[in-house]
Design a protein around this motif. Structure first.
Motif, mmCIF file in Angstrom:
data_model
loop_
_atom_site.group_PDB
_atom_site.id
_atom_site.type_symbol
_atom_site.label_atom_id
_atom_site.label_comp_id
_atom_site.label_asym_id
_atom_site.label_seq_id
_atom_site.Cartn_x
_atom_site.Cartn_y
_atom_site.Cartn_z
ATOM 1 N N PHE A 1 0.821 -1.206 0.000
ATOM 2 C CA PHE A 1 0.000 0.000 0.000
ATOM 3 C C PHE A 1 0.860 1.263 0.000
ATOM 4 C CE2 PHE A 1 -3.209 3.097 1.349
ATOM 5 C CZ PHE A 1 -4.232 2.732 0.493
ATOM 6 N N GLU A 2 2.114 1.125 0.365
ATOM 7 C CA GLU A 2 3.028 2.259 0.160
ATOM 8 C C GLU A 2 3.041 2.664 -1.317
ATOM 9 O OE1 GLU A 2 3.713 -0.312 2.088
ATOM 10 O OE2 GLU A 2 4.825 0.328 3.886
ATOM 11 N N ASP A 3 2.978 1.660 -2.204
ATOM 12 C CA ASP A 3 2.928 1.961 -3.637
ATOM 13 C C ASP A 3 1.665 2.747 -3.983
ATOM 14 O OD1 ASP A 3 5.321 0.724 -4.088
ATOM 15 O OD2 ASP A 3 4.463 -1.132 -4.884
ATOM 16 N N ASN A 4 0.513 2.359 -3.398
ATOM 17 C CA ASN A 4 -0.725 3.086 -3.658
ATOM 18 C C ASN A 4 -0.591 4.555 -3.256
ATOM 19 O OD1 ASN A 4 -1.321 0.187 -3.364
ATOM 20 N ND2 ASN A 4 -3.456 0.771 -3.662
ATOM 21 N N ILE A 5 0.031 4.803 -2.109
ATOM 22 C CA ILE A 5 0.229 6.178 -1.644
ATOM 23 C C ILE A 5 1.162 6.922 -2.593
ATOM 24 C CG2 ILE A 5 1.154 7.609 0.216
ATOM 25 C CD1 ILE A 5 -1.482 6.318 0.955
ATOM 26 N N ARG A 6 2.250 6.287 -2.986
ATOM 27 C CA ARG A 6 3.204 6.951 -3.893
ATOM 28 C C ARG A 6 2.554 7.242 -5.238
ATOM 29 N NH1 ARG A 6 6.584 2.634 -1.884
ATOM 30 N NH2 ARG A 6 7.958 3.429 -0.225
ATOM 31 N N ILE A 7 1.730 6.320 -5.729
ATOM 32 C CA ILE A 7 1.057 6.549 -7.011
ATOM 33 C C ILE A 7 0.136 7.756 -6.923
ATOM 34 C CG2 ILE A 7 -0.739 5.583 -8.534
ATOM 35 C CD1 ILE A 7 0.661 2.837 -8.061
ATOM 36 N N PHE A 8 -0.581 7.899 -5.810
ATOM 37 C CA PHE A 8 -1.429 9.079 -5.644
ATOM 38 C C PHE A 8 -0.586 10.350 -5.626
ATOM 39 C CE2 PHE A 8 -3.280 12.205 -2.665
ATOM 40 C CZ PHE A 8 -4.399 12.556 -3.412
ATOM 41 N N LEU A 9 0.527 10.325 -4.921
ATOM 42 C CA LEU A 9 1.374 11.515 -4.851
ATOM 43 C C LEU A 9 1.999 11.840 -6.212
ATOM 44 C CD1 LEU A 9 3.178 10.845 -1.434
ATOM 45 C CD2 LEU A 9 1.311 12.465 -1.885
ATOM 46 N N GLU A 10 2.294 10.806 -7.008
ATOM 47 C CA GLU A 10 2.911 11.030 -8.319
ATOM 48 C C GLU A 10 1.886 11.440 -9.378
ATOM 49 O OE1 GLU A 10 4.826 7.361 -9.232
ATOM 50 O OE2 GLU A 10 6.288 7.544 -7.616
ATOM 51 N N ASP A 11 0.711 10.810 -9.355
ATOM 52 C CA ASP A 11 -0.239 10.948 -10.456
ATOM 53 C C ASP A 11 -1.370 11.932 -10.189
ATOM 54 O OD1 ASP A 11 1.259 8.961 -11.566
ATOM 55 O OD2 ASP A 11 -0.321 7.422 -11.552
ATOM 56 N N ASP A 12 -1.800 12.062 -8.926
ATOM 57 C CA ASP A 12 -3.125 12.616 -8.710
ATOM 58 C C ASP A 12 -3.266 13.690 -7.640
ATOM 59 O OD1 ASP A 12 -4.532 10.997 -10.616
ATOM 60 O OD2 ASP A 12 -4.263 9.307 -9.256
ATOM 61 N N ILE A 13 -2.265 13.981 -6.853
ATOM 62 C CA ILE A 13 -2.515 14.852 -5.731
ATOM 63 C C ILE A 13 -2.980 16.232 -6.179
ATOM 64 C CG2 ILE A 13 -0.121 15.690 -5.486
ATOM 65 C CD1 ILE A 13 -0.682 15.464 -2.375
ATOM 66 N N ASP A 14 -2.542 16.680 -7.341
ATOM 67 C CA ASP A 14 -2.999 17.975 -7.846
ATOM 68 C C ASP A 14 -4.472 17.949 -8.248
ATOM 69 O OD1 ASP A 14 -0.529 19.058 -7.463
ATOM 70 O OD2 ASP A 14 0.135 18.781 -9.534
ATOM 71 N N ALA A 15 -5.007 16.751 -8.494
ATOM 72 C CA ALA A 15 -6.418 16.637 -8.889
ATOM 73 C C ALA A 15 -7.351 16.641 -7.689
ATOM 74 C CB ALA A 15 -6.619 15.347 -9.685
#
Length: 320
Positions: free
Chosen positions: A306-320
């Motif tokens: 789930f660390e990967d899930n968090i990193r993916i959100f920070l990389e792909d989507d946090i601005d959204a």
């Protein structure tokens, strides 16, 4: 290769469209056109091929006929009325999730072109007194209207595939987390909001305890699997082309610890722990041990942690 995404304005629909635009091919052929259909205008994407947006109400056969024609090769059927919404509005849930699915399949049968149809089902088809772990051989025993509607959709897809009207493959999606943007009306919405909001300095409530286990997948992995799913050979799917998409079972506590490992201790301090009676009856049936063996053998994959899930959100989507 003409590809249609029904539900092309939603989170997964948009991410899938962008991924296909970056690839340029599907099933070993160049994509010539991508159609994004939704009940409202979908946002278009930049692509090296034509991208068309269309409005469609899949509960209306005439509307469905405007988006599926003889040149449509692959159809992603992502549109749905999600769990809590389908539970609140019984008629609307059946209108979209059952009648809409049948209308799409009937249009394909009428045309006689046998397109690939990728249908997104849900782990809500499981539950009740069926022994766990849930495997692809477990009996479907949904405990909410949404799960019943998705189980019916799977049966329809299986039968239309058996009859040779479509090349169907159905995937029961895990809970997608971390979802960007505003919450939807899914009962599982808090399983994204307790990470999405705190990672942006905002409070969020968790209505279950830290030991609550559930089955998860990141948006990025979901899209990867939907593309792989479209490219599978029909013969490899066997007589039951619906299956569970790979994911991982983690507890809420493990997921919050993963967020802390990636982003530090401050986000977790913004989570409150208050029950929500309006979704409690839905969540009671969601302590699931799921084993997605068939899809894993066919090459679909889950996030490693789930660390990967968090990193993916920070990389792909946090601005959204």
């Amino acid at each position: 290769m003409k590809v249609l995404i029904i539900g092309g304005g939603g989170l997964i629909g948009q991410k899938l469209a962008k991924s296909l635009a970056g690839r340029g091919t599907l099933r070993g052929q160049p994509i010539s056109e991508l159609v994004l259909a939704d009940v409202i205008d979908a946002t278009t994407v930049d692509a090296p091929f034509a991208v068309t947006t269309k409005t469609c109400d899949i509960s209306d056969p005439a509307s469905v006929a405007t988006i599926i024609d003889e040149s449509t090769d692959v159809i992603y059927l992502l549109a749905a009325v999600v769990s809590a919404h389908a539970e609140e509005d019984f008629d609307f849930g059946y209108k979209i999730n059952v009648d809409g699915t049948r209308n799409v399949l009937e249009r394909c049968r009428t045309l006689g072109t046998k397109p690939v149809v990728v249908f997104t089902s849900s782990i809500a088809v499981f539950g009740g007194e069926v022994p766990q772990p849930f495997t692809d051989d477990s009996a479907l025993n949904p405990q909410i209207s949404y799960g019943v509607q998705k189980a019916i959709g799977e049966m329809l897809l299986n039968d239309y595939t058996r009859k040779g009207f479509v090349q169907g493959r159905g995937f029961r999606l895990p809970t997608i987390s971390v979802r960007p943007g505003k919450p939807n009306r899914a009962a599982s919405g808090f399983m994204s909001s307790i990470f999405r909001e705190p990672l942006q300095g905002l409070p969020a409530n968790c209505p279950v305890d830290r030991d609550f286990p559930h089955f998860y997948l990141s948006p990025r992995k979901c899209v990867e699997n939907l593309i792989k799913g479209a490219e599978l050979d029909q013969a490899d799917l066997g007589p039951r082309p619906s299956m569970t998409m790979p994911g991982r079972v983690w507890t809420i506590g493990q997921m919050i610890d993963a967020m802390t490992a990636v982003a530090g201790p401050e986000p977790a301090k913004l989570i409150t722990w208050n029950p929500q009676p309006e979704i409690e009856h839905i969540l009671d049936g969601w302590r699931m041990d799921i084993r997605p063996e068939k899809a894993a053998k066919l090459g679909l994959t889950a996030d490693d942690s789930f660390e990967d899930n968090i990193r993916i959100f920070l990389e792909d989507d946090i601005d959204a």
